[in-house]
Scaffold this motif. Structure first.
Motif, PDB file in Angstrom:
ATOM      1  N   PRO A  80       0.851  -1.167   0.130  1.00  0.00           N
ATOM      2  CA  PRO A  80       0.126  -0.076  -0.047  1.00  0.00           C
ATOM      3  C   PRO A  80       0.950   1.339   0.151  1.00  0.00           C
ATOM      4  O   PRO A  80       1.965   1.155   0.524  1.00  0.00           O
ATOM      5  CB  PRO A  80      -0.868  -0.202   1.389  1.00  0.00           C
ATOM      6  N   ILE A 118       2.453   4.660   1.203  1.00  0.00           N
ATOM      7  CA  ILE A 118       2.756   5.375   2.249  1.00  0.00           C
ATOM      8  C   ILE A 118       1.850   6.702   2.365  1.00  0.00           C
ATOM      9  O   ILE A 118       1.813   7.388   1.374  1.00  0.00           O
ATOM     10  CB  ILE A 118       4.203   5.683   2.440  1.00  0.00           C
ATOM     11  N   THR A 119       1.013   6.931   3.495  1.00  0.00           N
ATOM     12  CA  THR A 119       0.412   8.121   3.470  1.00  0.00           C
ATOM     13  C   THR A 119       1.152   9.213   4.248  1.00  0.00           C
ATOM     14  O   THR A 119       1.665   9.412   5.116  1.00  0.00           O
ATOM     15  CB  THR A 119      -0.867   8.061   4.477  1.00  0.00           C
ATOM     16  N   ARG A 120       1.498  10.157   3.046  1.00  0.00           N
ATOM     17  CA  ARG A 120       2.317  11.302   3.345  1.00  0.00           C
ATOM     18  C   ARG A 120       2.092  11.776   4.970  1.00  0.00           C
ATOM     19  O   ARG A 120       0.773  12.336   4.935  1.00  0.00           O
ATOM     20  CB  ARG A 120       2.368  12.238   2.449  1.00  0.00           C
ATOM     21  N   GLY A 121       2.943  11.856   5.860  1.00  0.00           N
ATOM     22  CA  GLY A 121       2.622  12.791   7.068  1.00  0.00           C
ATOM     23  C   GLY A 121       2.035  11.934   7.964  1.00  0.00           C
ATOM     24  O   GLY A 121       1.942  12.423   9.098  1.00  0.00           O
ATOM     25  N   PHE A 122       1.541  10.681   7.660  1.00  0.00           N
ATOM     26  CA  PHE A 122       0.728  10.091   8.983  1.00  0.00           C
ATOM     27  C   PHE A 122       1.452   9.143   9.422  1.00  0.00           C
ATOM     28  O   PHE A 122       2.393   8.441   9.108  1.00  0.00           O
ATOM     29  CB  PHE A 122      -0.472   9.307   7.931  1.00  0.00           C
ATOM     30  N   ARG A 123       1.368   9.230  10.948  1.00  0.00           N
ATOM     31  CA  ARG A 123       2.350   8.502  11.779  1.00  0.00           C
ATOM     32  C   ARG A 123       1.517   7.583  12.506  1.00  0.00           C
ATOM     33  O   ARG A 123       1.990   6.324  12.699  1.00  0.00           O
ATOM     34  CB  ARG A 123       3.072   9.624  12.941  1.00  0.00           C
ATOM     35  N   GLY A 124       0.376   7.936  12.910  1.00  0.00           N
ATOM     36  CA  GLY A 124      -0.484   7.055  13.707  1.00  0.00           C
ATOM     37  C   GLY A 124      -0.123   7.014  15.048  1.00  0.00           C
ATOM     38  O   GLY A 124       0.899   7.334  15.589  1.00  0.00           O
ATOM     39  N   ARG A 125      -0.979   6.125  15.720  1.00  0.00           N
ATOM     40  CA  ARG A 125      -0.616   5.782  17.174  1.00  0.00           C
ATOM     41  C   ARG A 125      -0.805   4.391  17.331  1.00  0.00           C
ATOM     42  O   ARG A 125      -1.740   3.849  16.849  1.00  0.00           O
ATOM     43  CB  ARG A 125      -2.027   6.399  18.032  1.00  0.00           C
ATOM     44  N   ARG A 126       0.582   3.990  17.851  1.00  0.00           N
ATOM     45  CA  ARG A 126       0.474   2.623  17.920  1.00  0.00           C
ATOM     46  C   ARG A 126      -0.323   2.019  19.191  1.00  0.00           C
ATOM     47  O   ARG A 126      -0.406   2.890  20.112  1.00  0.00           O
ATOM     48  CB  ARG A 126       1.819   2.068  18.206  1.00  0.00           C
ATOM     49  N   PRO A 127      -0.925   0.629  19.100  1.00  0.00           N
ATOM     50  CA  PRO A 127      -1.696   0.289  20.244  1.00  0.00           C
ATOM     51  C   PRO A 127      -1.013   0.567  21.529  1.00  0.00           C
ATOM     52  O   PRO A 127       0.100   0.170  21.638  1.00  0.00           O
ATOM     53  CB  PRO A 127      -2.340  -1.090  19.759  1.00  0.00           C
ATOM     54  N   GLY A 138      -6.486  -4.679  10.999  1.00  0.00           N
ATOM     55  CA  GLY A 138      -7.366  -3.309  10.629  1.00  0.00           C
ATOM     56  C   GLY A 138      -8.213  -2.944  11.843  1.00  0.00           C
ATOM     57  O   GLY A 138      -8.879  -1.862  11.694  1.00  0.00           O
ATOM     58  N   HIS A 169      -8.566  -1.140  15.825  1.00  0.00           N
ATOM     59  CA  HIS A 169      -7.798  -0.398  16.834  1.00  0.00           C
ATOM     60  C   HIS A 169      -8.371  -0.631  18.280  1.00  0.00           C
ATOM     61  O   HIS A 169      -9.707  -0.844  18.390  1.00  0.00           O
ATOM     62  CB  HIS A 169      -7.748   1.103  16.513  1.00  0.00           C
ATOM     63  N   THR A 191     -16.734  -2.153  12.684  1.00  0.00           N
ATOM     64  CA  THR A 191     -16.352  -0.986  12.270  1.00  0.00           C
ATOM     65  C   THR A 191     -14.783  -0.510  12.868  1.00  0.00           C
ATOM     66  O   THR A 191     -14.579   0.818  12.703  1.00  0.00           O
ATOM     67  CB  THR A 191     -17.396   0.353  13.053  1.00  0.00           C
ATOM     68  N   THR A 192     -14.346  -1.355  13.269  1.00  0.00           N
ATOM     69  CA  THR A 192     -12.791  -1.334  13.339  1.00  0.00           C
ATOM     70  C   THR A 192     -12.342  -1.073  14.954  1.00  0.00           C
ATOM     71  O   THR A 192     -11.165  -1.138  15.133  1.00  0.00           O
ATOM     72  CB  THR A 192     -12.120  -0.368  12.624  1.00  0.00           C
ATOM     73  N   THR A 214      -1.419   4.493   5.878  1.00  0.00           N
ATOM     74  CA  THR A 214      -0.135   3.551   6.125  1.00  0.00           C
ATOM     75  C   THR A 214       0.908   4.377   6.633  1.00  0.00           C
ATOM     76  O   THR A 214       1.362   5.515   5.853  1.00  0.00           O
ATOM     77  CB  THR A 214       0.379   2.905   4.798  1.00  0.00           C
ATOM     78  N   ALA A 215       1.530   4.233   7.584  1.00  0.00           N
ATOM     79  CA  ALA A 215       2.694   5.081   8.337  1.00  0.00           C
ATOM     80  C   ALA A 215       4.015   4.571   7.305  1.00  0.00           C
ATOM     81  O   ALA A 215       3.882   3.450   6.810  1.00  0.00           O
ATOM     82  CB  ALA A 215       2.702   4.953   9.555  1.00  0.00           C
ATOM     83  N   TYR A 220       2.875   0.519   9.510  1.00  0.00           N
ATOM     84  CA  TYR A 220       1.708   0.479  10.382  1.00  0.00           C
ATOM     85  C   TYR A 220       0.351   1.184   9.635  1.00  0.00           C
ATOM     86  O   TYR A 220       0.573   2.179   8.958  1.00  0.00           O
ATOM     87  CB  TYR A 220       2.014   1.459  11.761  1.00  0.00           C
ATOM     88  N   GLN A 253      -7.305   2.147   9.739  1.00  0.00           N
ATOM     89  CA  GLN A 253      -8.556   2.330   8.887  1.00  0.00           C
ATOM     90  C   GLN A 253      -9.913   2.651   9.795  1.00  0.00           C
ATOM     91  O   GLN A 253      -9.915   2.165  10.996  1.00  0.00           O
ATOM     92  CB  GLN A 253      -8.717   1.069   7.874  1.00  0.00           C
ATOM     93  N   GLU A 284      -7.011   9.161  16.312  1.00  0.00           N
ATOM     94  CA  GLU A 284      -5.921   8.770  15.656  1.00  0.00           C
ATOM     95  C   GLU A 284      -5.785   9.135  14.184  1.00  0.00           C
ATOM     96  O   GLU A 284      -5.011   9.695  13.553  1.00  0.00           O
ATOM     97  CB  GLU A 284      -5.649   7.137  15.714  1.00  0.00           C
ATOM     98  N   PHE A 322      -5.763  13.772  11.458  1.00  0.00           N
ATOM     99  CA  PHE A 322      -4.881  13.834  10.357  1.00  0.00           C
ATOM    100  C   PHE A 322      -5.664  14.139   9.103  1.00  0.00           C
ATOM    101  O   PHE A 322      -5.251  15.022   8.202  1.00  0.00           O
ATOM    102  CB  PHE A 322      -4.262  12.548  10.179  1.00  0.00           C
ATOM    103  N   GLU A 368      -6.109   5.222   0.399  1.00  0.00           N
ATOM    104  CA  GLU A 368      -6.652   4.131   0.350  1.00  0.00           C
ATOM    105  C   GLU A 368      -7.949   4.055   0.637  1.00  0.00           C
ATOM    106  O   GLU A 368      -8.273   4.375   1.746  1.00  0.00           O
ATOM    107  CB  GLU A 368      -5.932   2.821   0.952  1.00  0.00           C
TER     108      GLU A 368
END
Lengths: 200, 266
Positions: A2, A4-13, A23, A25, A81-82, B42-43, B47, B50, B75, B79, B91
């Motif tokens: 997939p 890479i989403t520019r600038g997205f870091r996310g939050r790890r669980p 998929g 959280h 719904t994730t 996607t980071a 990671y 969705q 989260e 963004f 995506e």
């Protein structure tokens, strides 16, 4: 791969990642998702019946349910719904117990609920200590918006299978898609295989 | 259902806490008003996260629009609301959702109740209705904390204002209720949704729903099957939807006619 989403870091669980299916959280609250109004269900008139392709129909009243052996246990739950909620505590009656005197003549079950909701499962997903009719959540009577007075709980599958306000099982001659299953969701819904939609 | 790559054509800030993202999605199969999409980010280390977002655009719209509200402790939504730029790739997969959809062929009257960003899928329905030039009677009541959070306010005023340039306008009524901050000289609703407000806004339930065997049948089914042709859609935070749905049922609207979509923690 997939993009890479520019600038997205996310939050790890902030919990053991191996407990979070792909998929999903981690969610600390308990979101409510229902396709219609919350139906009023009174334990004075509540029944749970097992019918369709069975030897003899069984009907349980609320008193019957309470008189059966109760199990208290802790499981993780996964909504399509994730969100995934860990360590939820429940008390209820194993489906094995409810089917003890039932002679099933089919492997397919439609689960019916007050309010008209249905969902479907193969019998194998309801037996063997994998499913319960629960009435208590974290030590308190299950609230109506979460399916009280009693809901089905099938924690190894996505949560739409755990029908709120459950009122009975019907054994059907073949697989009969339920409410969400008719609307594009997966027939079985295993979160660890990410079976969200019909084609997954 | 496969993931597709959508390219952000543009973004526009709708309110201080929400942004519309306009996407070009090659091969997009089309959607029904009210449906949603899953968005996956996607980071750099692989990671992924969705979430589902309601589609704001009408099926007739050439681009796909999602309008996202920022959850402060979220989260993904911060963004999407604050950081996405034109040219970015996201995506997507969908469209998803069956019961919470409407098209002009389904008829009406249409009763729409929205709390906060719950107006987004209902806006798709009203945009679809306008694009079709439909005069199906429609009412939208939108509950927001403050005027500045009233998504699509100007567009809804135009659609409902009797402007000949806005098809269907004569038969669309829109009202807002402000629950926290009320503008000076405001004469409209200024409280959380309650029974008297619903009575004043929507009037009584259609007769076919109120009594009789059809109502009794409908009361036991999520599928509508009674004499009324009314379509009700309620979307918003869980407490808003719970209140609205209970008020509707208490007023004789058939439960099978009431489609709900809830979001957020309870």
């Amino acid at each position: 791969m997939p993009p890479i989403t520019r600038g997205f870091r996310g939050r790890r669980p902030d919990v053991d990642p191996s407990r979070i299916p792909p998929g999903q959280h981690h969610e600390r609250g308990f979101p409510v998702l229902t396709a219609g109004p919350t139906p009023p269900v009174d334990t004075a008139t509540w029944t749970f019946d097992v019918g369709g392709l069975v030897g003899a129909e069984q009907v349980f009243t609320w008193e019957d349910l309470m008189a059966l052996p109760q199990e208290t246990f802790t499981v993780d739950i996964h909504c399509v719904t994730t969100w995934t909620k860990l360590d939820t505590g429940w008390t209820g009656v194993s489906v094995d117990e409810l089917l003890k005197d039932v002679d099933p003549r089919s492997e397919w079950v439609t689960i019916r609920a007050y309010g008209g909701y249905t969902t479907n499962l193969p019998l194998a997903d309801l037996t063997g200590g994998k499913a319960w009719v629960v009435h208590t959540f974290d030590g308190e009577p299950l609230e109506a918006r979460h399916g009280g007075p009693a809901r089905l709980l099938v924690p190894h599958l996505y949560f739409w299978k755990s029908a709120k306000w459950v009122r009975g099982f019907t054994f059907t001659p073949n697989e009969q898609p339920g409410f969400w299953e008719q609307n594009g969701y997966h027939r079985r819904g295993d979160p660890w295989r990410e079976q969200r939609y019909w084609s997954d | 259902m496969d993931w597709r790559i959508g390219t952000v054509r543009e973004t526009s800030r709708e309110t201080p806490r929400s942004t519309t993202i306009v996407l070009d999605v090659p091969g997009w199969p089309g959607h029904r008003a009210g449906q949603h999409v899953d968005v996956r980010l996607t980071a750099e280390d692989g990671y992924q996260a969705q979430r589902s977002y309601s589609i704001a655009s009408a099926p007739e719209d050439a681009a796909l629009r999602i309008t996202v509200d920022r959850l402060d402790d979220g989260e993904v939504s911060p963004f999407l609301v604050d950081d996405v730029l034109p040219g970015d790739e996201l995506e997507l997969r969908g469209p998803i959702g069956g019961p919470f959809t409407w098209s002009v062929d389904d008829g009406g009257p249409l009763l729409l109740l929205a709390g906060g960003s719950g107006v987004v899928p209902l806006m798709a329905m009203l945009r679809h209705r306008a694009a079709q030039g439909s005069d199906v009677p429609a009412r939208l009541l939108h509950s927001v904390r403050a005027p500045r959070e009233a998504l699509f306010h100007r567009e809804l005023l135009a659609l409902s204002g009797g402007d000949p340039a806005a098809p269907g306008s004569a038969s669309l009524q829109v009202a807002w209720t402000y629950t926290r901050m009320v503008p000076p000289e405001w004469t409209g609703f200024a409280r959380r949704l309650d029974g008297p407000m619903l009575d004043a806004f929507a009037g009584p339930a259609p007769a076919a729903d109120a009594t009789g065997p059809a109502a009794a049948m409908a009361a036991d089914g999520l599928s509508a099957g009674n004499g009324s042709t009314e379509r009700i859609f309620v979307c918003g935070p869980s407490p808003f939807v719970e209140t609205a749905a209970s008020l509707l049922v208490a007023r004789g609207h058939a439960p099978g006619r009431i489609h709900t979509e809830r979001f957020g923690p309870s």
